[in-house]
Motif scaffolding. Structure first.
Motif, PDB file in Angstrom:
ATOM      1  N   UNK A 139      34.655  19.239  -4.795  1.00  0.00           N
ATOM      2  CA  UNK A 139      34.245  17.967  -4.114  1.00  0.00           C
ATOM      3  C   UNK A 139      33.854  16.848  -4.979  1.00  0.00           C
ATOM      4  N   UNK A 140      34.602  15.610  -4.862  1.00  0.00           N
ATOM      5  CA  UNK A 140      34.221  14.720  -6.110  1.00  0.00           C
ATOM      6  C   UNK A 140      32.843  13.776  -5.420  1.00  0.00           C
ATOM      7  N   UNK A 141      32.513  13.865  -4.369  1.00  0.00           N
ATOM      8  CA  UNK A 141      31.527  12.891  -3.924  1.00  0.00           C
ATOM      9  C   UNK A 141      30.081  12.941  -4.692  1.00  0.00           C
ATOM     10  N   UNK A 142      29.537  11.849  -4.986  1.00  0.00           N
ATOM     11  CA  UNK A 142      28.500  11.563  -5.749  1.00  0.00           C
ATOM     12  C   UNK A 142      27.449  12.391  -5.389  1.00  0.00           C
ATOM     13  N   UNK A 143      26.934  12.636  -4.238  1.00  0.00           N
ATOM     14  CA  UNK A 143      25.809  13.674  -3.701  1.00  0.00           C
ATOM     15  C   UNK A 143      26.199  14.812  -4.137  1.00  0.00           C
ATOM     16  N   UNK A 144      27.331  15.296  -4.167  1.00  0.00           N
ATOM     17  CA  UNK A 144      27.569  16.843  -4.437  1.00  0.00           C
ATOM     18  C   UNK A 144      27.798  17.306  -5.844  1.00  0.00           C
ATOM     19  N   UNK A 145      28.811  16.386  -6.463  1.00  0.00           N
ATOM     20  CA  UNK A 145      29.235  16.580  -7.752  1.00  0.00           C
ATOM     21  C   UNK A 145      28.169  16.198  -8.806  1.00  0.00           C
ATOM     22  N   UNK A 146      27.562  15.156  -8.608  1.00  0.00           N
ATOM     23  CA  UNK A 146      26.360  14.806  -9.589  1.00  0.00           C
ATOM     24  C   UNK A 146      25.255  15.832  -9.597  1.00  0.00           C
ATOM     25  N   UNK A 147      25.007  16.448  -8.544  1.00  0.00           N
ATOM     26  CA  UNK A 147      23.974  17.488  -8.584  1.00  0.00           C
ATOM     27  C   UNK A 147      24.436  18.952  -9.097  1.00  0.00           C
ATOM     28  N   UNK A 148      25.710  18.902  -9.403  1.00  0.00           N
ATOM     29  CA  UNK A 148      26.056  20.020 -10.224  1.00  0.00           C
ATOM     30  C   UNK A 148      26.850  20.937  -9.291  1.00  0.00           C
ATOM     31  N   UNK A 149      26.945  20.781  -8.085  1.00  0.00           N
ATOM     32  CA  UNK A 149      27.815  21.587  -6.911  1.00  0.00           C
ATOM     33  C   UNK A 149      29.419  21.128  -6.965  1.00  0.00           C
TER      34      UNK A 149
END
Ligand SMILES: Cc1cc2nc3c(=O)[nH]c(=O)nc-3n(C[C@H](O)[C@H](O)[C@H](O)COP(=O)(O)O)c2cc1C
Length: 382
Positions: free
Chosen positions: A103-113
């Motif tokens: 998942x590339x979405x900011x909320x998900x990927x930037x938190x490391x998931x």
């Protein structure tokens, strides 16, 4: 331990890709009844939400028997929660567990998931280990209470499980297969080394969307890269599934032939088009016999399309009630193409609040067409 369903599926496998906000249980039910893909995935669900047992979030883990084999997709970055969430997924009777690493979405990927895990390969492997251990311990008889879930979570999960009475009474405890869905890389294509890493986690399947995180949905899915990785993955007895930009079974056939994957997932090609999975058998036959795939794509008639819209809306309403009908509107819009005045109909559909609204609009349309434009439903596109 039972044999994994993946091993018994006919190949090539053609499945419905997970799509957050789209592949809910109503849509998967419609797809399964109109087209019957070989596999379906739930929308991804956060491991923390699963373990806290908030019923509203657990909605994404509802399913019906007709969808089987149905795979629950989870995401997050806390290994302990993956251990617990795996128990819940098993308890709810899913056929497989998939970890989202794409998942590339900011909320998900930037938190490391999601796709963020491509940058932390050791954590990715740890999550796989914990999920597998959770599956194994559940299969060995460990209860949800024993792993420390809160009573409120246990209650919510039991409530969800009660929707499957057969499961409640007869469920056998067996290990379910673990799989991973990912992208080619974070900001550049590193799928060769990334798939080498994932292979060490021994998933049964690696599904690859042929774009990097940075690309989001721009450009084209890189099927050459998928093919290259598929060769490596196959050598380890792991199934390689390709994904990206497939809009018809003809394209699926062509991608499977040229990339050497064991199967493909179709996502956006199924929006407003649950019929896309009809005739998968013909693809398998063409692959087996080495012949060309030759059939005229059978577009659903206007009646079939309208009936599907009503069935879909009814199904959504039965599962989620009218309070959440807003989430159904986009689906209705997606059905509105390839018939006269489809764009105008789409604009009306995205304001509906119930199946009754949908039925009224469709009936009014048919009446109007009968008066103003007899008798033609030519193939005019909107
Ligand atoms: C609206 C939307 C939501 C998505 N949600 C998820 C998801 O929850 N989990 C996942 O692994 N991929 C998700 N994806 C990615 C798709 O599974 C798929 O990899 C991507 O759309 C490319 O395939 P396609 O061209 O056939 O649509 C999502 C894609 C879209 C368009």
């Amino acid at each position: 331990m039972t044999a994994s369903f993946w091993k018994t599926l006919p190949q090539p496998i053609i499945g419905l890709a997970p799509m957050d906000g789209v592949t809910d249980s109503a849509f998967r039910y419609i797809v399964a009844t109109y087209g019957k893909p070989d596999i379906v995935f739930t929308e991804f669900t956060n491991v923390h939400d699963i373990c806290s047992g908030r019923l509203k979030v657990l909605d994404s883990l509802r399913y019906s028997e007709v969808e089987r084999p149905v795979i629950a997709q989870i995401y997050g970055k806390d290994p302990a929660l993956f251990y617990q969430a795996a128990h819940v997924v098993c308890e709810l009777g899913f056929d497989g567990l998939d970890i989202n690493m794409g998942c590339p979405s900011k909320n998900v990927a930037s938190s490391g998931s999601g796709a963020g895990l491509i940058r932390t390969p050791n954590l990715a492997l740890e999550l796989m280990d914990h999920a597998r251990k959770g599956i194994q311990d559940w299969a060995a008889g460990q209860s949800l209470a024993e792993i420390g879930l809160k009573p409120s979570a246990l209650q919510a999960i039991a409530q969800l499980k009660a929707e499957h009475p057969d499961l409640t009474e007869y469920q056998e405890r067996a290990s379910i297969p673990l799989s991973v869905k990912t992208r080619l890389g974070f900001d550049c294509n590193i799928i060769d080394e990334w798939s080498d890493c994932l292979i060490q986690g021994h998933p049964e399947v690696i599904s690859m969307h042929g774009r990097t995180l940075s690309q989001m949905y721009r450009g084209q899915s890189d099927w050459k890269a998928i093919a290259q990785a598929a060769t490596r993955i196959r050598q380890h007895g792991i199934l390689a599934i390709g994904n990206g930009d497939i809009k018809s079974l003809t394209e699926a056939h062509q991608r499977i032939e040229t990339s050497g994957v064991h199967g493909v997932l179709i996502g956006r090609g199924a929006l407003g088009n649950p019929w896309i999975f009809q005739e998968i058998e013909q693809v398998r036959q063409a692959i087996t016999t080495g012949s060309q795939l030759e059939w005229k794509t059978s577009e659903p008639s206007l009646d079939e399309k309208f009936q599907a819209m009503i069935n879909h809306a009814e199904c959504f309403e039965t599962i989620h009630g009218t309070e959440r009908f807003v989430r159904m509107r986009k689906h209705l819009g997606w059905y509105c193409s390839s018939f006269p005045h489809a764009a105008a109909m789409r604009a009306k559909m995205v304001r509906t609040n119930s199946t009754q609204d949908v039925t009224n609009l469709l009936q009014a349309y048919l009446k109007e067409q009968a008066v103003t434009e007899p008798p033609a439903f030519a193939s005019t596109s909107a």
